[in-house]
Design an enzyme around this catalytic site. Structure first.
Site, PDB file in Angstrom:
ATOM      1  N   GLU A   1      -1.991  -5.495  -3.311  1.00 33.11           N
ATOM      2  CA  GLU A   1      -1.043  -4.564  -2.878  1.00 33.11           C
ATOM      3  C   GLU A   1      -0.394  -5.991  -1.876  1.00 33.11           C
ATOM      4  O   GLU A   1       1.072  -5.434  -2.359  1.00 33.11           O
ATOM      5  CB  GLU A   1      -1.527  -3.732  -1.497  1.00 33.11           C
ATOM      6  CG  GLU A   1      -2.435  -3.047  -2.285  1.00 33.11           C
ATOM      7  CD  GLU A   1      -3.592  -1.876  -1.345  1.00 33.11           C
ATOM      8  OE1 GLU A   1      -4.391  -0.485  -1.297  1.00 33.11           O
ATOM      9  OE2 GLU A   1      -3.573  -2.549  -0.208  1.00 33.11           O
TER      10      GLU A   1
ATOM     11  N   ASP B   1       0.685  -1.376   0.095  1.00 33.63           N
ATOM     12  CA  ASP B   1      -0.176   0.248   0.356  1.00 33.63           C
ATOM     13  C   ASP B   1       0.818   1.357  -0.198  1.00 33.63           C
ATOM     14  O   ASP B   1       0.705   2.302  -1.231  1.00 33.63           O
ATOM     15  CB  ASP B   1      -1.290   0.048   1.116  1.00 33.63           C
ATOM     16  CG  ASP B   1      -1.955   1.002   1.254  1.00 33.63           C
ATOM     17  OD1 ASP B   1      -2.252   1.534   0.604  1.00 33.63           O
ATOM     18  OD2 ASP B   1      -1.471   1.640   2.615  1.00 33.63           O
TER      19      ASP B   1
END
Length: 226
Positions: free
Chosen positions: A117, A45
């Site tokens: 992610e 992320d």
């Protein structure tokens, strides 16, 4: 896991893992094993946010911080990541627990987005920042070429509110109609009632806010503003 499926995934990603255990971990939901992908997701992320911010900074030298933030939010939001996951056919590669399999977790946007992610985090640990940056830019090439600053990059709730205010209509109402899953992995379902639409529109997401944004986006599509 089927090696043919894994090899096909790596071809679609444009990257072959040196340490296959990192790939396996990135594909593992917490419902399937104690060695799951949430730490990799945390790492990925942050890397994704940096890479996209850096790309926008250099592509748009005269654009202010507000527009760049909105463009970044558009590019890294859950439904964009889920679109990428579907392009990779990621759903067929996920390792899910029996409950998630039964409830269709391999199609759930939040799980697909989180796995993308986690893959980014895994690629970084398997290689280096330069490699993962180039990979992300390859994945996002078309989206980066098409994105531009302006009102379109405002989040869906803001655009829906501005549209209704501009037409002297009441603001939309959002109602939580269902919350599924355990505390660490919930899915919210929201009904959004909008003046001018005969029925409420539905949005789902891993948080109330994300579900409301998804519902607002559906409302905008029905109002033909997308």
């Amino acid at each position: 896991m089927n090696p043919i499926v894994i090899n096909r995934l790596q071809r679609k990603l444009g990257y072959t893992f040196n340490h296959q255990e990192l790939l396996q971990q990135a594909l593992t939901h917490r419902s399937a094993s104690s060695k799951h992908n949430e730490r990799l997701e945390f790492l990925g992320d942050s890397i994704l946010s940096f890479v996209i911010a850096n790309a926008l900074y250099h592509r748009f030298p005269r654009v202010d911080e507000g527009d760049m933030s909105r463009m970044r939010a558009t590019l890294v939001r859950g439904n964009t990541l889920a679109e990428l996951a579907r392009e990779f056919d990621l759903g067929e590669c996920l390792r899910l627990g029996p409950g998630e399999l039964k409830s269709g977790g391999f199609r759930r946007e939040s799980i697909l987005a989180d796995t993308v992610e986690a893959l980014i985090g895994g690629v970084f640990l398997d290689s280096n920042i330069q490699t993962v940056e180039q990979l992300i830019l390859n994945w996002y090439k078309t989206r980066l070429d098409e994105i531009s600053p302006g009102d379109k990059q405002k989040d869906p709730k803001t655009r829906l509110q501005e549209y209704l205010q501009g037409h002297h209509l009441p603001l939309p109402s959002y109602l939580v109609v269902q919350v599924r899953g355990e505390a660490h992995d919930q899915e919210f379902t929201i009904h959004c009632q909008v003046s001018g639409l005969s029925e409420p529109v539905v949005g789902t997401g891993s948080s109330r806010r994300k579900a409301e944004q998804a519902a607002a986006e559906q409302a905008l599509k029905k109002l033909e503003l997308e």
